[in-house]
Design a protein around this motif. Structure first.
Motif, PDB file in Angstrom:
ATOM      1  N   GLY A 134       0.813  -1.325  -0.263  1.00  0.00           N
ATOM      2  CA  GLY A 134      -0.013   0.082   0.544  1.00  0.00           C
ATOM      3  C   GLY A 134       0.680   1.542   0.477  1.00  0.00           C
ATOM      4  O   GLY A 134       1.960   1.111  -1.301  1.00  0.00           O
ATOM      5  N   HIS A 135       0.336   2.439   0.863  1.00  0.00           N
ATOM      6  CA  HIS A 135       1.427   3.413   0.764  1.00  0.00           C
ATOM      7  C   HIS A 135       2.689   2.801   2.083  1.00  0.00           C
ATOM      8  O   HIS A 135       3.264   4.156   1.898  1.00  0.00           O
ATOM      9  N   GLN A 136       2.823   2.047   2.702  1.00  0.00           N
ATOM     10  CA  GLN A 136       4.246   1.792   3.268  1.00  0.00           C
ATOM     11  C   GLN A 136       5.528   0.820   2.414  1.00  0.00           C
ATOM     12  O   GLN A 136       5.535   0.287   1.668  1.00  0.00           O
ATOM     13  N   ILE A 137       6.344   1.617   2.944  1.00  0.00           N
ATOM     14  CA  ILE A 137       7.794   1.270   2.035  1.00  0.00           C
ATOM     15  C   ILE A 137       8.349   0.307   3.154  1.00  0.00           C
ATOM     16  O   ILE A 137       8.548   1.635   4.202  1.00  0.00           O
ATOM     17  N   LYS A 138       9.193  -0.185   3.495  1.00  0.00           N
ATOM     18  CA  LYS A 138      10.341  -0.819   4.158  1.00  0.00           C
ATOM     19  C   LYS A 138      11.503  -1.296   3.563  1.00  0.00           C
ATOM     20  O   LYS A 138      11.588  -1.602   2.332  1.00  0.00           O
ATOM     21  N   LEU A 139      12.811  -1.163   4.306  1.00  0.00           N
ATOM     22  CA  LEU A 139      13.865  -1.774   3.687  1.00  0.00           C
ATOM     23  C   LEU A 139      13.495  -3.620   4.111  1.00  0.00           C
ATOM     24  O   LEU A 139      12.896  -3.961   4.355  1.00  0.00           O
ATOM     25  N   THR A 140      14.556  -3.645   2.910  1.00  0.00           N
ATOM     26  CA  THR A 140      13.884  -5.440   2.969  1.00  0.00           C
ATOM     27  C   THR A 140      15.000  -6.326   3.822  1.00  0.00           C
ATOM     28  O   THR A 140      16.183  -5.073   3.833  1.00  0.00           O
ATOM     29  N   PRO A 141      15.653  -7.455   3.338  1.00  0.00           N
ATOM     30  CA  PRO A 141      16.273  -7.470   4.633  1.00  0.00           C
ATOM     31  C   PRO A 141      17.766  -7.461   3.929  1.00  0.00           C
ATOM     32  O   PRO A 141      18.654  -7.185   4.171  1.00  0.00           O
TER      33      PRO A 141
END
Ligand code: SF4
Length: 381
Positions: A359-366
Motif C-alpha cells: 500500500g502506502h508503506q515502504i520498508k527496507l527488505t532484509p
C-alpha cells in the motif's frame, strides 16, 4: 507548507579531553580555558531563540551532545544545567539526554544530572575490550566501562551506549564479545556504528599511509548481522539502521529528527531546522565564540527546504526505520506524493529487491538493510 514549532532541541558542547583519531565532530581538545566563554555564549544563543519565538520554547526532547558534555567540571556543569533549565520549558513526560564519557562519570555528577532532570544518559563506551579501546584512542578501560554503566543505571535508569565495530584489527569474535558484554548490562538502548575513516581525521591519514587497515567489507557486514541477532535475542529491537531499543525506549529525540519534525539547536557546528530553514552554526569553537561575543549571528550557512525536499528527506530518513515509512502520512505533512515524485526510483529499488511496498508503506527488505545509504540517496535524488 506549514511547519510546526519545533518541540525538540539539540545543544552541542564541544569540549573533549583528547581528539580521538577517528572523530570529525565539532570538537576542541585541551581547550578547557574556553569553557567559561562557551557557557556565556550558549546562554546568549538560547536567549535569542526565546526572543525570536517571543516565549521560552516548550520542548518534549532535549539532547545535549558533543564533544563531551560531562567533561565540564562540576561547578561549570551546574551553571550550564541552570542555563538549560532557564532557557527551555520541558513538557510533561520529556526526554532529556546527556552524552557522557565513562571517564568523566562521578557520583556527584550523576546526582547533579538527575537533580536537574536529565533522564537519559548516552554513554560513549565504544568497546569493553582494552586493546580495541586503545586502538580507538579511548582512555577508559573495558572493566571501568562495565562498572560505569552499572553506576549510571543506578541513578538514571535509561542508559544508552554507543558501540563501534570493524575497528582496525577487530575480529568477529571480538565483536561478539562486546555484544555479549553489553547485553548483560542494564541498558535500554544501543547505537552501533561501523568505524568510518573520515577525511581530515588522523585515522584517514594513517589508513592512507598503510598504518591502519580497515576490516574487510564482508566481515563488516557479518558483524552488523551479528549485532542484529545478538541484540534481538536480548530483547533490544532493531528499530533504525544503527539503533536498538528495549520496548518503550526508542530515542524520541532522534525519532523527531528522522520524522523531520523540526528542532532548535545551539552550539558550535549545531544545525537547527525551524520553519523549513536548516541553519548550521560555525564549526570552529573559537569562531563561534567570537561571533556571539561580537553580537554577530553564529550561523555559517542556511538553506530553505522546499516541500518537495522535505518530502524526499522524510522518505530517505523514514526508510531507515526498520518498520518502514507511511508515504500517505508524509503526503499529509508535506503536500507531496513521494509515490509520484520518486515513482521511477521506487520501482527500481523494488525491482532490485531493496525495498518492499505494501500500500502506502515502504520498508527496507532484509537485503535492503545492508544498502540503506544507497536507498536513501536514491530517494534524495
Ligand atoms: S570523545 Fe567522542 S566527541 Fe570527543 S573526540 Fe572522542 S569521539 Fe570525538
Amino acid at each position: 507548507m506549514d511547519w510546526p514549532t519545533p518541540r525538540s532541541a539539540y545543544v552541542h558542547v564541544p569540549f573533549c579531553r583528547h581528539r580521538c583519531g577517528y572523530c570529525n565532530f565539532s570538537v576542541v581538545a585541551d581547550r578547557d580555558d574556553l569553557m567559561q566563554r562557551y557557557l556565556a555564549a550558549i546562554d546568549h544563543e538560547l536567549e535569542q531563540i526565546a526572543q525570536r519565538l517571543q516565549r521560552v520554547p516548550i520542548i518534549d526532547t532535549l539532547f545535549v551532545g558533543g564533544g563531551t558534555p560531562t567533561h565540564l567540571p562540576n561547578a561549570l556543569l551546574e551553571t550550564f544545567l541552570l542555563s538549560l533549565r532557564r532557557r527551555f520549558e520541558l513538557s510533561e513526560g520529556f526526554e532529556w539526554t546527556m552524552e557522557a564519557n565513562p571517564e568523566d562519570i562521578t557520583a556527584e555528577k550523576l546526582a547533579m544530572l538527575s537533580e536537574f532532570g536529565v533522564n537519559r544518559v548516552s554513554l560513549g563506551v565504544q568497546s569493553f575490550q582494552d586493546r580495541k579501546l586503545a586502538v580507538l584512542e579511548r582512555s577508559h578501560s573495558g572493566q571501568s566501562a562495565e562498572a560505569i554503566v552499572q553506576q549510571v543505571a543506578g541513578t538514571i535508569p535509561n542508559v544508552s551506549i554507543d558501540l563501534i565495530f570493524a575497528a582496525p584489527g577487530e575480529s568477529l569474535s571480538n565483536w561478539a564479545r562486546d555484544l555479549r558484554t553489553a547485553t548483560a548490562l542494564p541498558i535500554r538502548h544501543v547505537s552501533t556504528y561501523s568505524l568510518t575513516y573520515e577525511k581530515g581525521t588522523s585515522f584517514w591519514t594513517r589508513r592512507r599511509r598503510g598504518d591502519l587497515s580497515a576490516v574487510d567489507e564482508s566481515v563488516e557486514i557479518t558483524m552488523y548481522d551479528l549485532s542484529r541477532r545478538v541484540l534481538a535475542e536480548a530483547g533490544l529491537t532493531h528499530y533504525e539502521i544503527s539503533n536498538f531499543a528495549k520496548p518503550g525506549f526508542r530515542c524520541r529525540h532522534n525519532l523527531a529528527y528522522w520524522r523531520g519534525d523540526g528542532w532548535f539547536a545551539a552550539g558550535p557546528g549545531a544545525a537547527a531546522f525551524i520553519d523549513g530553514v536548516r541553519a548550521t552554526n560555525h564549526r570552529s569553537t573559537t569562531t563561534y565564540l567570537k561571533r556571539i561575543e561580537n553580537g554577530d549571528s553564529a550561523i555559517a550557512e542556511s538553506e530553505t527546504i522546499s516541500a518537495a525536499e522535505a518530502a524526499r528527506e522524510g522518505a530517505a530518513f523514514g526508510v531507515r526505520m526498520i518498520d518502514g515509512i507511511d508515504l500517505q502520512q508524509l503526503h499529509s505533512r508535506t503536500g507531496i506524493a513521494i509515490e509520484t515524485l520518486c515513482a521511477q526510483q521506487l520501482n527500481e529499488l523494488q525491482s532490485q529487491g531493496l525495498i518492499d511496498r505494501d500500500g502506502h508503506q515502504i520498508k527496507l527488505t532484509p537485503r535492503g538493510i545492508h544498502f540503506a545509504d544507497t536507498v536513501a540517496s536514491e530517494l534524495l535524488g
